[in-house]
Design an enzyme around this catalytic site. Structure first.
Site, PDB file in Angstrom:
ATOM      1  N   ALA A 353      48.049  -8.598 -55.839  1.00  0.00           N
ATOM      2  CA  ALA A 353      46.910  -7.811 -55.359  1.00  0.00           C
ATOM      3  C   ALA A 353      46.074  -7.270 -56.513  1.00  0.00           C
ATOM      4  O   ALA A 353      44.837  -7.231 -56.431  1.00  0.00           O
ATOM      5  CB  ALA A 353      47.413  -6.663 -54.480  1.00  0.00           C
ATOM      6  N   ASP A 370      48.045  -2.595 -47.211  1.00  0.00           N
ATOM      7  CA  ASP A 370      49.338  -2.476 -46.533  1.00  0.00           C
ATOM      8  C   ASP A 370      50.431  -2.994 -47.457  1.00  0.00           C
ATOM      9  O   ASP A 370      51.121  -3.972 -47.165  1.00  0.00           O
ATOM     10  CB  ASP A 370      49.300  -3.277 -45.222  1.00  0.00           C
ATOM     11  CG  ASP A 370      50.521  -3.038 -44.352  1.00  0.00           C
ATOM     12  OD1 ASP A 370      51.206  -2.016 -44.551  1.00  0.00           O
ATOM     13  OD2 ASP A 370      50.793  -3.877 -43.470  1.00  0.00           O
TER      14      ASP A 370
END
Length: 517
Positions: A353, A370
């Site tokens: 990410a 998330d």
């Protein structure tokens, strides 16, 4: 010292074998070290701390083992004994760890006992091999040649461990397989130097090889026994990826998903979490055409996103392709996530990410973060002011972001550290300004009280939210109540989480330990 010249084959063959044995035992030793570090990270958490302790203890034990070799009179017998002991102890490390954790809940004492013993035995190998090379009269023997082969073996194992060994063998079979490898090294050495060893040593070696081979053949059954002890329900899938262990259980139509034995969702109540994670942000965003999801490889957040008919494109970034692959192909899981990962509007990116946020230049109407809890510095990095600043750059001018922020009850200071970190993050649309945030929480029976943080570049006008049809939990009334925190969960002093400090890891660990350790 008189060279060993009895018993064929002689000369060059023995030298080549001893260097090959150096490579093999170095690879096995590195695998044991990585198995111990991975197991400690899986079972004890805080991967940076556990890896540091494992490496430190293992290297110190190797030093002790090298010192111990001065008391070994016969180098060949000493090397073979070390390989037999290492095969048994190192090979049984993972099975013993798993059984100790499943049946006693205790892992630290056996872990470090096995680690010290394995380290000592690994530390004995190179000095003993060097002595045997001298004894066989190796031409132009140089100790640095042995060390070079040793380092190459360690490198090969360290590269193969995440790419080949763990995905294809799993930790238990890997430990046992390399235990058998050590015993095979001992067996070949016994044959090559059979004139220098006793028959009793051959018998011990044969018994150890038979026993460990049986354990290896039964390793899958052993995994099943351990998981049956760890999990209440029937285990229907158990799989290792390069990053984690995936487990799926079922009981009377109820499915639970675990990563490294930590529950990720229960199909009986996951809708509470995912509706409240996704729907407020989607409802408050003026535009919803382009959505980014970081984490959420199970596709459940994406399922909620696709309830909005105006969504044109969703990008989901998850580190572990094994997770997204499972939730794209397993029939029951595809039904649970409504086929969201196979939707033509979905783009799945397998990657980190942080790297995606740093390299991607697209802007998004909604960003859903998330990601796993900040149990370690590696994960805490994804909760820092620096990371949120990159994500803010990816928001459109009217974009909305929501961040899974942990439990305001079990890790209260950790939760508010996430909120404060987002509050302190630079607003790319308001010079000198900071992001607007709105904390809220929801009760999920599987997790307890769980918190989220809504983020935008500009304050969102308080209003009732319009929600899609078909929701099982989220309503405008639930949304209003979710913004109210009781006194035991209310805002409190907590430092901003930065790359230099990682205050969040300490808050998280202290909070959960106070409740459950």
């Amino acid at each position: 010292m008189t060279p060993l010249d009895d018993g064929p084959p002689h000369g060059r063959g023995r030298e080549i074998w001893l260097l090959a044995a150096t490579f093999l035992v170095a690879a096995a030793g590195m695998v044991y070290e990585l198995v111990a570090a991975t197991l400690s990270s899986y079972l004890l958490g805080d991967s940076v701390r556990q890896f540091s302790l494992v490496i430190g203890v293992f290297l110190a034990s190797m030093g002790l083992g090298a010192w111990v070799t001065r008391f070994v009179d016969r180098a060949v017998s000493g090397f073979v004994w070390a390989q037999i002991a290492l095969g048994v102890i190192g090979g049984c490390m993972a099975p013993v760890m798993f059984f100790a954790y499943a049946w006693m809940g205790e892992v630290e004492l056996p872990l470090y006992l096995f680690l010290v013993l394995t380290g000592i035995l690994c530390g004995m190998e190179i000095p003993l091999i060097a002595r045997v090379l001298k004894e066989v009269g190796a031409a132009a023997f140089r100790f640095e040649n042995v060390l070079s082969v040793d380092y190459v073996g360690a490198l090969a194992a360290s590269v193969a461990f995440p790419l080949l060994i763990v995905p294809h063998l799993g930790l238990m079979s890997a430990s046992l397989s390399f235990g058998v490898l050590n015993l095979l090294v001992a067996g070949i050495s016994l044959w090559l130097f059979r004139a220098q060893v006793s028959r009793g040593l051959v018998v011990v070696w044969a018994v150890a090889l038979c026993a460990l081979s049986v354990f290896l053949v039964q390793s899958e059954r052993m995994v099943s026994v351990v998981e049956a002890s760890l999990f209440e329900d029937e285990v229907i899938l158990s799989q290792d990826s390069p990053y984690q262990h995936l487990t799926l259980t079922r009981f009377q139509g109820r499915t639970r998903f675990f990563l490294d034995a930590s529950i990720q969702f229960d199909s009986q109540d996951e809708y509470r979490y995912h509706e409240m994670l996704v729907q407020p942000a989607m409802a408050l965003a003026p535009r919803r055409q382009k959505v980014l999801i970081l984490g959420g490889g199970d596709g459940l957040a994406a399922r909620e996103v696709f309830r909005s008919a105006d969504v044109a494109a969703v990008t989901l970034v998850d580190l572990d392709g094994a997770v997204t692959g499972l939730f794209r192909s397993h029939a029951d899981l595809v039904a649970l996530n409504a086929g969201s990962l196979n939707d033509p509007r979905m783009t799945v990116v397998t990657g980190d990410a942080w790297a995606f946020a740093a390299e991607n230049r697209d802007s998004y109407d909604v960003i859903i973060v998330d990601l796993p809890d900040p149990k370690s510095i590696a994960l805490s990095k994804l909760y820092t002011q620096e990371f949120y600043a990159m994500l803010a750059e990816r928001l459109s001018a009217t974009g909305v972001m929501v961040v899974q922020s942990g439990s305001p009850l079990f890790a209260r200071q950790g939760y508010w550290s996430v909120v404060h970190t987002l509050q302190a993050t630079r607003n790319p649309f308001v010079p000198g300004g900071r992001l607007w945030v709105l904390p809220y929480h929801v009760y999920v029976p599987s997790f307890g009280d769980w918190g989220f943080t809504l983020v935008a570049a500009h304050p969102l006008t308080p209003r009732d939210i319009h929600l899609p049809d078909g929701l099982r939990y989220a309503t405008p009334e639930v949304w209003r109540a979710a913004q109210v925190f009781g006194p035991d969960e209310a805002d409190m002093p907590a430092d901003v989480n930065r790359l230099q400090s990682h205050a969040l890891v300490g808050y998280y660990s202290a909070g959960w330990d106070a409740w459950f350790k």
